[in-house]
Design an enzyme around this catalytic site. Structure first.
Site, short mmCIF file in Angstrom:
data_model
loop_
_atom_site.label_atom_id
_atom_site.label_comp_id
_atom_site.label_asym_id
_atom_site.label_seq_id
_atom_site.Cartn_x
_atom_site.Cartn_y
_atom_site.Cartn_z
N HIS A 45 0.85 -1.20 0.00
CA HIS A 45 0.00 0.00 0.00
C HIS A 45 0.88 1.24 0.00
CE1 HIS A 45 -3.68 -2.25 0.31
NE2 HIS A 45 -3.22 -2.91 1.35
N GLU A 148 -4.80 -12.26 7.37
CA GLU A 148 -5.64 -11.05 7.40
C GLU A 148 -6.91 -11.27 6.59
OE1 GLU A 148 -3.45 -7.70 5.82
OE2 GLU A 148 -2.60 -8.88 4.19
N ASP A 174 -7.63 -5.47 6.76
CA ASP A 174 -8.08 -6.54 5.85
C ASP A 174 -8.89 -7.58 6.61
OD1 ASP A 174 -7.34 -6.18 3.08
OD2 ASP A 174 -5.27 -6.13 3.78
C1 3PY Z 1 -4.14 -4.32 7.36
O1 3PY Z 1 -4.64 -3.72 8.33
O2 3PY Z 1 -4.80 -4.98 6.54
C2 3PY Z 1 -2.71 -4.24 7.14
O3 3PY Z 1 -2.21 -4.85 6.23
C3 3PY Z 1 -1.92 -3.40 8.10
O4 3PY Z 1 -0.59 -3.32 7.82
MG MG Z 2 -3.59 -5.72 4.91
#
Ligand code: 3PY
Ligand code: MG
Length: 258
Positions: A45, A148, A174
């Site tokens: 990101h 995630e 995520d």
């Molecule tokens: C998320 O919150 O999805 C991340 O990848 C944080 O680094």
């Molecule tokens: Mg993430």
């Protein structure tokens, strides 16, 4: 190659890191000098390309801080290039299965453990430290898989059990999105998923990590109490943006008083 972070992880000692998204070398230098154990250069990101990523690795490394790279994806080519640049490891986004975790390990390790291509670049001292690097990377290279997504949570036990995986790291944004509650980082379904990942990591004798993205910083103490050992707090952009906004709010207050 920085070998101290691996020692910290293996010993189960807490390590504190942060995130670099701005792609600024001076900012990376400031963050490294602040004394974080590690900094994650975020290629998922951000607008950071491979040349800037390798310069950031260099700055962080030379400042005595462990440079990790959060990859754009589970990509062996990008992995090879950042490891060659001197990263001590990678953080791989959204790993959903043991097969994907094996692919991540395979990209970091040279044969016979994996299929990383052998080349001379910054990591082996531009060729001068070839033999030493072979030994160092074998002992100290780091593979952190991000869990995630709910699918990753379902397979957490198999994922963390993969040999060569050092830990499972939660991306709360995520994770919350995958349970249909994007941004609700303390929603019960997110907390339950986090608990499951910590438990799976503990059973496999691996490290559990998390990105505590927003203040208050006291959340880090709670995460440590829950068993997380590798904690990122905030990030370059995340430190700058609220401070700039807060300053302007104060300035507007002076305007009202005038
Ligand atoms: C998320 O919150 O999805 C991340 O990848 C944080 O680094
Ligand atoms: Mg993430």
């Amino acid at each position: 190659m920085n070998t101290s972070l691996k020692a910290q992880l293996v010993a189960g000692r807490p390590s504190f890191g942060s995130w670099l998204q701005l792609g600024s070398l001076p900012v990376a230098e400031i963050m490294a000098a602040a004394g974080f154990d590690w900094l994650a250069i975020d290629l998922e990101h951000s607008a950071i390309g491979i040349e800037t990523a390798c310069s950031l690795i260099q700055v962080v490394d030379l400042a005595g801080c462990a440079p990790l790279v959060r990859l754009s994806a589970n990509d062996p080519v990008q992995t090879k290039r950042v490891m060659d640049g001197g990263a001590c490891g990678v953080i791989v986004p959204a790993v959903q299965s043991a097969a994907e975790a094996r692919q991540a390990v395979d990209a970091v390790k040279y044969p016979p453990e994996g299929h990383r291509g052998v080349g001379l670049w910054r990591a082996p001292g531009y060729g001068a430290r070839f033999t030493e690097y072979q030994q160092e990377y074998r002992e100290a290279s780091i593979v952190i898989v991000m869990i995630e997504h709910r699918e990753g949570v379902e397979h957490a036990a198999e994922i963390v059990a993969v040999p060569g995986v050092d830990g499972a790291f939660i991306g709360p944004y995520d994770l919350s999105a995958s349970y249909g509650v994007a941004g609700e980082l303390t929603h019960p379904s997110v907390i339950n998923a986090m608990d499951r990942v910590v438990e799976a990591a503990g059973e496999a004798d691996k490290v559990a990590g998390i990105h505590v993205i927003h203040p208050p910083v006291t959340q880090v103490r709670d995460r440590l109490a829950e068993g997380f050992r590798m904690v990122a707090y905030g990030g370059d952009m995340l430190f700058l943006e609220p401070k700039a906004r807060e300053a302007l709010i104060s300035l507007r207050g002076f305007d009202d008083d005038a």
